[in-house]
Design an enzyme around this catalytic site. Structure first.
Site, PDB file in Angstrom:
ATOM      1  N   LYS A 274      44.326 -33.960 110.138  1.00 38.01           N
ATOM      2  CA  LYS A 274      43.748 -34.855 111.145  1.00 38.01           C
ATOM      3  C   LYS A 274      44.701 -35.006 112.343  1.00 38.01           C
ATOM      4  O   LYS A 274      44.305 -34.851 113.492  1.00 38.01           O
ATOM      5  CB  LYS A 274      43.505 -36.219 110.488  1.00 38.01           C
TER       6      LYS A 274
ATOM      7  N   ASP B 114      37.915 -38.172 110.267  1.00 34.45           N
ATOM      8  CA  ASP B 114      38.542 -39.348 109.663  1.00 34.45           C
ATOM      9  C   ASP B 114      37.460 -40.064 108.848  1.00 34.45           C
ATOM     10  O   ASP B 114      36.364 -39.549 108.673  1.00 34.45           O
ATOM     11  CB  ASP B 114      39.153 -40.259 110.730  1.00 34.45           C
TER      12      ASP B 114
END
Ligand code: SF4
Length: 209
Positions: free
Chosen positions: A120, A138
């Site tokens: 991420k 996310d």
């Protein structure tokens, strides 16, 4: 999921949440990487508050790599998980200095070898620093993509691969912040407010009032 529905959702997200989001203030790529690392489980506002003094204190990745751990901790004490993040920052800056000549690599596989850098963080960094398209999955993107019927994946990597097929590349970078805004305000984790949702018409999991 119909192509037309995806297009309508994307156009609506653009209209409601905009197409750009200001990234963290930085002058060098390693500073941006550090800011994104600090933002995990912290608000952007908390991170922005510590950045000016952090950048003043450590002007290069090498300086941060050589600093005593306590000094780094002291600079980011108001941020959640600061001890862990300080350790990762020091180690990550040491790797950048010793293995990459002080330059943050532009390559996903190399970024993933750095301490504290997960998929991420790496995807967000590549998008913000170098404009390289990527879908950052996310918790909000994961949840809403599945509710919309865009993805069935059981983990973020599976959902990322699915979204890369569903979404035109020009939307990859902005879908993250748009769905974060939508996830915080309307399509929340506990109880989706479908009756107030601008995407309801095209959502597979909408719950009728
Ligand atoms: S209709 Fe409901 S489930 Fe679908 S995106 Fe909107 S809030 Fe989420």
């Amino acid at each position: 999921m119909r192509k037309e529905d995806v297009k309508n959702v994307l156009e609506t997200l653009d209209r409601v949440y905009g197409v750009t989001k200001e990234g963290f203030y930085h002058q060098q790529p390693w500073q941006l990487l550090a800011a994104i690392m600090l933002s995990a489980q912290s608000t952007d506002k908390q991170v922005e508050e510590v950045l000016p003094s952090l950048y003043r204190r450590f002007q290069t990745a090498e300086q941060m790599s050589e600093a005593p751990l306590e000094q780094i901790e002291d600079s980011i004490r108001s941020i959640g998980l600061y001890k862990n993040k300080a350790r990762n920052l020091k180690k990550c800056c040491t790797q950048i200095t010793q293995e990459y000549g002080g330059e943050v690599p532009k390559d996903m596989d190399k970024l993933l070898t750095l301490a504290g850098v997960g998929r991420k963080t790496a995807t967000l960094f590549l998008a913000d620093a170098y404009g390289i398209p990527g879908v950052t999955v996310d918790t909000h993107v994961f949840r809403i993509s599945r509710r919309l019927g865009w993805a069935l994946g059981k983990n973020p990597v599976e959902v990322e691969v699915e979204l890369q097929k569903v979404l035109p590349e020009e939307y990859w970078n902005r879908i993250n912040f748009q769905l974060i805004y939508h996830g915080r305000s309307v399509c929340t984790s506990r109880k989706a407010k479908c009756g107030d949702c601008v995407l309801m018409e095209w959502c597979e999991k909408k719950m009728e009032k």
